[in-house]
Design a protein around this motif. Sequence first.
Motif, PDB file in Angstrom:
ATOM      1  N   LEU A  97      15.719 -14.917   4.272  1.00  0.00           N
ATOM      2  CA  LEU A  97      14.779 -15.897   3.717  1.00  0.00           C
ATOM      3  C   LEU A  97      13.517 -15.951   4.575  1.00  0.00           C
ATOM      4  N   ALA A  98      13.697 -16.000   5.892  1.00  0.00           N
ATOM      5  CA  ALA A  98      12.555 -16.040   6.805  1.00  0.00           C
ATOM      6  C   ALA A  98      11.682 -14.798   6.664  1.00  0.00           C
ATOM      7  N   GLU A  99      12.305 -13.651   6.491  1.00  0.00           N
ATOM      8  CA  GLU A  99      11.549 -12.412   6.297  1.00  0.00           C
ATOM      9  C   GLU A  99      10.714 -12.484   5.009  1.00  0.00           C
ATOM     10  N   ILE A 112      18.748 -13.042  -2.458  1.00  0.00           N
ATOM     11  CA  ILE A 112      18.933 -14.489  -2.305  1.00  0.00           C
ATOM     12  C   ILE A 112      17.820 -15.079  -1.444  1.00  0.00           C
ATOM     13  N   GLY A 113      17.488 -14.390  -0.347  1.00  0.00           N
ATOM     14  CA  GLY A 113      16.428 -14.861   0.532  1.00  0.00           C
ATOM     15  C   GLY A 113      15.090 -14.933  -0.164  1.00  0.00           C
ATOM     16  N   ALA A 114      14.782 -13.919  -0.978  1.00  0.00           N
ATOM     17  CA  ALA A 114      13.511 -13.915  -1.709  1.00  0.00           C
ATOM     18  C   ALA A 114      13.455 -15.048  -2.727  1.00  0.00           C
ATOM     19  N   ARG A 115      14.578 -15.290  -3.428  1.00  0.00           N
ATOM     20  CA  ARG A 115      14.611 -16.374  -4.411  1.00  0.00           C
ATOM     21  C   ARG A 115      14.453 -17.734  -3.719  1.00  0.00           C
ATOM     22  N   ALA A 116      15.094 -17.888  -2.578  1.00  0.00           N
ATOM     23  CA  ALA A 116      14.981 -19.141  -1.835  1.00  0.00           C
ATOM     24  C   ALA A 116      13.562 -19.349  -1.309  1.00  0.00           C
ATOM     25  N   LEU A 162      13.637 -17.357  14.126  1.00  0.00           N
ATOM     26  CA  LEU A 162      12.454 -17.495  14.992  1.00  0.00           C
ATOM     27  C   LEU A 162      11.727 -16.160  15.132  1.00  0.00           C
ATOM     28  N   THR A 163      12.472 -15.094  15.345  1.00  0.00           N
ATOM     29  CA  THR A 163      11.875 -13.770  15.500  1.00  0.00           C
ATOM     30  C   THR A 163      11.151 -13.330  14.230  1.00  0.00           C
ATOM     31  N   ALA A 164      11.754 -13.607  13.068  1.00  0.00           N
ATOM     32  CA  ALA A 164      11.154 -13.199  11.796  1.00  0.00           C
ATOM     33  C   ALA A 164       9.880 -13.974  11.485  1.00  0.00           C
ATOM     34  N   LEU A 165       9.828 -15.239  11.900  1.00  0.00           N
ATOM     35  CA  LEU A 165       8.684 -16.083  11.540  1.00  0.00           C
ATOM     36  C   LEU A 165       7.566 -16.074  12.582  1.00  0.00           C
ATOM     37  N   SER A 166       7.858 -15.660  13.788  1.00  0.00           N
ATOM     38  CA  SER A 166       6.853 -15.699  14.859  1.00  0.00           C
ATOM     39  C   SER A 166       5.552 -14.973  14.523  1.00  0.00           C
ATOM     40  N   PRO A 167       5.579 -13.819  13.807  1.00  0.00           N
ATOM     41  CA  PRO A 167       4.315 -13.126  13.489  1.00  0.00           C
ATOM     42  C   PRO A 167       3.498 -13.792  12.375  1.00  0.00           C
ATOM     43  N   LYS A 168       3.963 -14.897  11.818  1.00  0.00           N
ATOM     44  CA  LYS A 168       3.272 -15.559  10.703  1.00  0.00           C
ATOM     45  C   LYS A 168       2.582 -16.807  11.232  1.00  0.00           C
ATOM     46  N   PRO A 169       1.304 -16.707  11.589  1.00  0.00           N
ATOM     47  CA  PRO A 169       0.635 -17.763  12.362  1.00  0.00           C
ATOM     48  C   PRO A 169       0.444 -19.083  11.629  1.00  0.00           C
ATOM     49  N   ARG A 170       0.442 -19.088  10.308  1.00  0.00           N
ATOM     50  CA  ARG A 170       0.224 -20.341   9.592  1.00  0.00           C
ATOM     51  C   ARG A 170       1.502 -21.172   9.459  1.00  0.00           C
ATOM     52  N   ILE A 171       2.623 -20.570   9.776  1.00  0.00           N
ATOM     53  CA  ILE A 171       3.891 -21.304   9.734  1.00  0.00           C
ATOM     54  C   ILE A 171       4.088 -22.030  11.057  1.00  0.00           C
ATOM     55  N   ASN A 172       4.252 -23.360  10.961  1.00  0.00           N
ATOM     56  CA  ASN A 172       4.517 -24.173  12.154  1.00  0.00           C
ATOM     57  C   ASN A 172       6.004 -24.123  12.453  1.00  0.00           C
TER      58      ASN A 172
END
Length: 259
Positions: free
Chosen positions: A114-116, A89-93, A133-143
């Motif tokens: 979804l964040a992962e 579901i997360g991947a589809r979203a 927040l933890t899942a997205l923090s290593p992705k620098p282009r995401i604000n």
Amino acid sequence: MALSRDTSQRRLQISELIRQHGSVQVAALAQQFGVSLQTVRKDLRYLTERGVMARSYGGGIDAGAVGASPVEPHYETKRTEHLDEKRRIGARAAAMVRPGDTIVLDSGTTAIELAEALPDIEVTVVTNDFGVLTALSPKPRINLVMLGGELRRRNMAFYGGLTVEALDALHVDLLFLGVDGFDLERGITTHYEPEAMLNRKMVEAARRVVAITDSSKFGRICLHRIIPVADIDALITDQGAPDAVVQACRALGMDVQVA
């Protein structure tokens, strides 16, 4: 003795109304029986203590309709339940998100998946969930925009007046809304009232609302209603979703995707 009989009879009638309609409201009962709001609240408290119903905001819900799990599961339990379905579901979203979008990720374990799955692209993500927040923090282009407030450790997310106020000036493209309960008649529900309040504010801020839920949530009703099912624009779920629910959602004009 007459007063006692009147009270018993009224409570018996309220029990029957709950059984017939699934829920009752304090104000309507007070008007129907010609008693005060305080008297009705005492009646509902009495019926709740005896397992006839469960309290909800402004009234009560049939205890038998509150679903298989009226008590909110522990965070670690939810984190591992139906994990494969949540990942699909997360991947589809995540595939719905386009560069330049501003999205809200509601709290919840499906939102974390979804964040992962979300690629490191130029998008803005608003969330109140620590796991997101933890899942997205290593992705620098995401604000990242983190909504403040008080941390609720039971699900590792932030709630409260400050959290709701932070959404006042925001307008977003997509809200990905996780749910605890999904019922065609009683709507999208959750265990925690401040979460319901925050989710309604998220809905107001979003151009489109996408419900993300595994099939175990269908037919489950929790105490606090967020929105009617008809207010959802799209639904992403798994292959265990009942055909009747999928067809009913599509009949409402909803974009239903089965991952």
